[in-house]
Design an enzyme around this catalytic site. Structure first.
Site, short mmCIF file in Angstrom:
data_model
loop_
_atom_site.label_atom_id
_atom_site.label_comp_id
_atom_site.label_asym_id
_atom_site.label_seq_id
_atom_site.Cartn_x
_atom_site.Cartn_y
_atom_site.Cartn_z
N LYS A 152 0.85 -1.19 0.00
CA LYS A 152 0.00 0.00 0.00
C LYS A 152 0.88 1.24 0.00
CE LYS A 152 0.92 1.33 4.41
NZ LYS A 152 1.47 2.66 4.83
N ASP A 189 -2.42 -1.35 10.44
CA ASP A 189 -2.57 -1.31 8.98
C ASP A 189 -3.27 -2.54 8.42
OD1 ASP A 189 -1.50 1.18 8.46
OD2 ASP A 189 0.53 0.45 8.07
#
Length: 283
Positions: free
Chosen positions: A10, A136
């Protein structure tokens, strides 16, 4: 039984730290999207009730400290699974880079075990379970593009960005998120315009997106690792439209619309630092 799962990296289009909580964590607001730089996870069922992790990396443990191991353990406990699993991780995403490598591996394990063992948990349930392991992981369970709030556990999906190429450049250092967050003074941070970034996603406006990407942690990481700023400056000089540090760093990314220009920037950065990647969005 064997199951394969892709674990994409990401990047942060925004990272804002809003306040410090009483529990010591920080409330954040982060817009993230996934890119086509991915680890590969192979899951094999074991009849014995144990978890094994195999990978080749000098920097990633293969025991209970590994986030993929923790994800498997949490999944087995949550759903009362007595079988074991062997987790093979093919690492491609650099470690301690601000790209969510460990988190996306853990998320892939949660998604993969859900399918391998026919548990039929929802994505929201898997994300909530991931939130008990790392901040996350919930976003990485969902993937695509979204905004994470709270300490990262509250996820709202967003439209994907307009199509562009991403040049990733990581200096030869690792950065600990914990170290960076310990130095946060919320009153001294520069806060990105999160609403403008959301608008740019709905409008598919590349220029508006590039003008508003921002990371509250960047100044802290740069103060500790000046090479991050040098990579940013080099990428701007090379012609990237939007340049930002991802996560707590040290990876810097550049957003580029044209493939030929992205290739030129990639080539120029290759002479500047070792870990450089040219990828597309998959978010």
């Amino acid at each position: 039984m064997t199951h394969f799962e892709k674990a994409p990296a990401k990047i942060n289009l925004s990272l804002d730290v809003l306040r410090k909580r009483n529990d010591g964590y920080h409330d954040v607001e982060m817009i993230m999207t996934t890119v086509d730089l991915a680890d590969r996870i192979e899951l094999n069922t074991l009849q014995e009730d144990r978890i094994e992790v195999s990978l080749w990396s000098r920097y990633v443990p293969n025991d209970e400290r590994n986030l993929a191991y923790k994800a498997a353990k949490a999944f087995k406990t949550k759903y009362n699974i007595s079988k074991g699993v062997h987790i093979k991780i093919e690492k491609v995403i650099p470690v301690s880079a601000g790209l969510g490598g460990g988190s996306t591996d853990a998320a892939a394990v949660l998604r993969g075990l859900n399918q391998l063992w026919n548990v039929n948990a929802t994505i929201a349930e898997l994300a909530a379970l991931g939130g008990t392991i790392g901040s996350d992981i919930p976003f990485c369970v969902y993937g695509s593009t979204g905004i994470a709030r709270g300490f990262g556990e509250i996820i709202e999906t967003l439209p994907s960005p307009p199509p562009f190429w991403v040049v990733l450049a990581k200096p030869d250092i690792g950065v600990s998120s914990k170290t960076i967050f310990q130095k946060v003074n919320v009153d001294e941070l520069i806060h990105p315009n999160t609403n403008a970034i959301i608008e740019s996603l709905y409008e598919k406006d590349f220029a508006k997106l590039c003008a508003n990407i921002g990371n509250s942690l960047e100044s802290i990481t740069v103060s500790l690792h000046p090479e991050v700023q040098r990579i940013k400056e080099k990428m701007v000089q090379a012609g990237a439209a939007g340049v930002l540090m991802s996560g707590s760093g040290p990876t810097v990314y550049g957003l580029v619309e044209q493939q030929s220009k992205a290739q030129r920037i990639y080539n120029s950065m290759r002479g500047f630092c070792q870990d450089v990647y040219l990828v597309r969005l998959i978010g």
